[in-house]
Scaffold this active site. Structure first.
Site, short mmCIF file in Angstrom:
data_model
loop_
_atom_site.label_atom_id
_atom_site.label_comp_id
_atom_site.label_asym_id
_atom_site.label_seq_id
_atom_site.Cartn_x
_atom_site.Cartn_y
_atom_site.Cartn_z
N LYS A 53 21.32 -6.74 -23.08
CA LYS A 53 22.24 -5.75 -22.49
C LYS A 53 23.46 -5.55 -23.40
O LYS A 53 23.86 -4.42 -23.69
CB LYS A 53 22.68 -6.20 -21.09
CG LYS A 53 21.57 -6.08 -20.05
CD LYS A 53 21.92 -6.75 -18.72
CE LYS A 53 20.73 -6.70 -17.78
NZ LYS A 53 20.96 -7.38 -16.49
N GLN A 97 25.63 -11.02 -14.11
CA GLN A 97 24.19 -11.29 -14.09
C GLN A 97 23.82 -12.18 -12.91
O GLN A 97 24.48 -13.18 -12.63
CB GLN A 97 23.78 -11.95 -15.42
CG GLN A 97 22.29 -12.21 -15.58
CD GLN A 97 21.46 -10.93 -15.73
OE1 GLN A 97 21.99 -9.85 -16.01
NE2 GLN A 97 20.16 -11.06 -15.56
N ASP A 120 25.70 -1.83 -11.69
CA ASP A 120 24.47 -2.36 -11.08
C ASP A 120 24.13 -1.63 -9.78
O ASP A 120 23.03 -1.81 -9.24
CB ASP A 120 24.69 -3.84 -10.73
CG ASP A 120 23.86 -4.77 -11.59
OD1 ASP A 120 22.86 -4.31 -12.17
OD2 ASP A 120 24.21 -5.95 -11.66
N1 GUN Z 1 19.09 -10.22 -12.72
C1 GUN Z 1 17.87 -9.65 -12.82
N2 GUN Z 1 17.95 -8.32 -12.74
C2 GUN Z 1 19.26 -8.02 -12.62
C3 GUN Z 1 19.98 -6.80 -12.51
O1 GUN Z 1 19.43 -5.70 -12.51
N3 GUN Z 1 21.33 -6.92 -12.38
C4 GUN Z 1 21.95 -8.12 -12.36
N4 GUN Z 1 23.27 -8.13 -12.23
N5 GUN Z 1 21.32 -9.27 -12.46
C5 GUN Z 1 19.98 -9.22 -12.59
#
Ligand code: GUN
Length: 299
Positions: A53, A97, A120
């Site tokens: 990311k 995350q 998100d």
């Molecule tokens: N962990 C796995 N997928 C995601 C996501 O789309 N966003 C976040 N914040 N954590 C994750």
């Protein structure tokens, strides 16, 4: 002939559009888009996701900030960091995350992110805007937004007259996916573990979206001939044929057999997966446009 959607290719086209949009915002308003990603603890899979990311944010021309915090970080320390990021005018998106280590109240952390920076799409304000059909005001959760790009590239913007079935009712995916399909005029059913005769419900779907977390659960005779099948599952299963102790990734759909019945299908890996990061970048540049008082691009 069945079309197998190339998620990497579609994601690359979204990323190209994000790069163009972020450059235009720099040129026109002098604003550099900024994304902060926060990770707590040592989970290797989460670290891999977060690195990609942060790296992709840089490739898109964003300011990319990563905060890597130790496992023993307290709720108060993480909450304080979110407040600092909320106030930072150079940052338009904040992603914490998940999952956080067990001692955290994750929901409190997620809900403390400013809704306009919640790239998100997990804040209740964003969930509420989606539920009321305000797609241009909020930010939509990345994985359903990515799956919806496939649906729209296959069927167009208007899904009037089409039956869509989403298997799975999570806040992260099933519910927002159903809302997006509904907003596009599909007739939507949300199926789940308590649904009676799931196979029969699925056979009614022109658009079938599987997000249950059960390897290869959806079989060929669950699929309506000619349907579009979107597989959101990522399951690691043993693959003794590759050697002792080896594993492979499969989705929630039994791909080989369902591909013979569907008109359009997504593979795992290489389907919805690559779209999640692409839509995170899209959400971040959208947030930056809005902060600058400009009409946000659509992806
Ligand atoms: N962990 C796995 N997928 C995601 C996501 O789309 N966003 C976040 N914040 N954590 C994750």
């Amino acid at each position: 002939m069945t079309t197998v959607i190339d998620g990497k290719q579609v994601a690359a086209s979204v990323i190209d559009a994000v790069k163009t949009a972020s450059q235009a915002l720099k040129d026109q308003a002098g604003v550099k888009t900024g994304l902060a990603v926060v990770i707590v603890g040592n989970d290797p899979a989460s670290h891999a996701y977060v690195s990609s990311k942060s790296k992709m944010a840089k490739e898109c021309g964003f300011t990319s900030v990563q905060h890597t915090l130790p496992e023993e970080t307290t709720q108060e320390d993480l909450a304080a960091l979110v407040q600092t990021l909320n106030k930072d005018e150079t940052l338009h998106g904040i992603l914490v995350q998940l999952p956080l280590p067990k001692h955290f109240n994750s929901e409190a952390i997620i809900q403390s992110i400013l809704p306009e920076k919640d790239v998100d799409g997990l804040h209740v304000v964003n969930a509420g805007k989606l539920a009321t059909g305000d797609l241009d005001g909020g930010l939509v959760s990345c994985t359903p937004a990515g799956a919806m790009v496939f649906v729209k590239r296959t069927h167009g913007e208007d899904l009037s007259g089409l039956n869509a079935v989403v298997i799975g009712r999570s806040n992260l995916f099933g519910k927002p996916m159903a809302q997006l399909l509904l907003a596009a005029n599909a007739t939507v059913t949300i199926a789940h573990s308590r649904t009676k005769d799931l196979a029969a419900v699925c056979r009614n779907a022109d658009i079938l979206v599987a997000a249950v977390g059960r390897p290869e659960m959806v079989k060929a005779d669950w699929v309506k001939p000619g349907a579009t099948v979107i597989d959101v599952g990522i399951n690691r299963i043993a693959a003794p044929e590759k050697g002792e102790g080896k594993s492979r990734l499969v989705g929630d759909v039994a791909f080989d057999e369902c591909a013979k019945v569907a008109a359009v299908i997504t593979p795992v890996p290489g389907g919805v997966g690559p779209m999640t990061i692409a839509m995170l970048m899209a959400n971040t540049v959208i947030a930056a446009y809005r902060k600058a008082g400009k009409t946000a691009p659509k992806f």
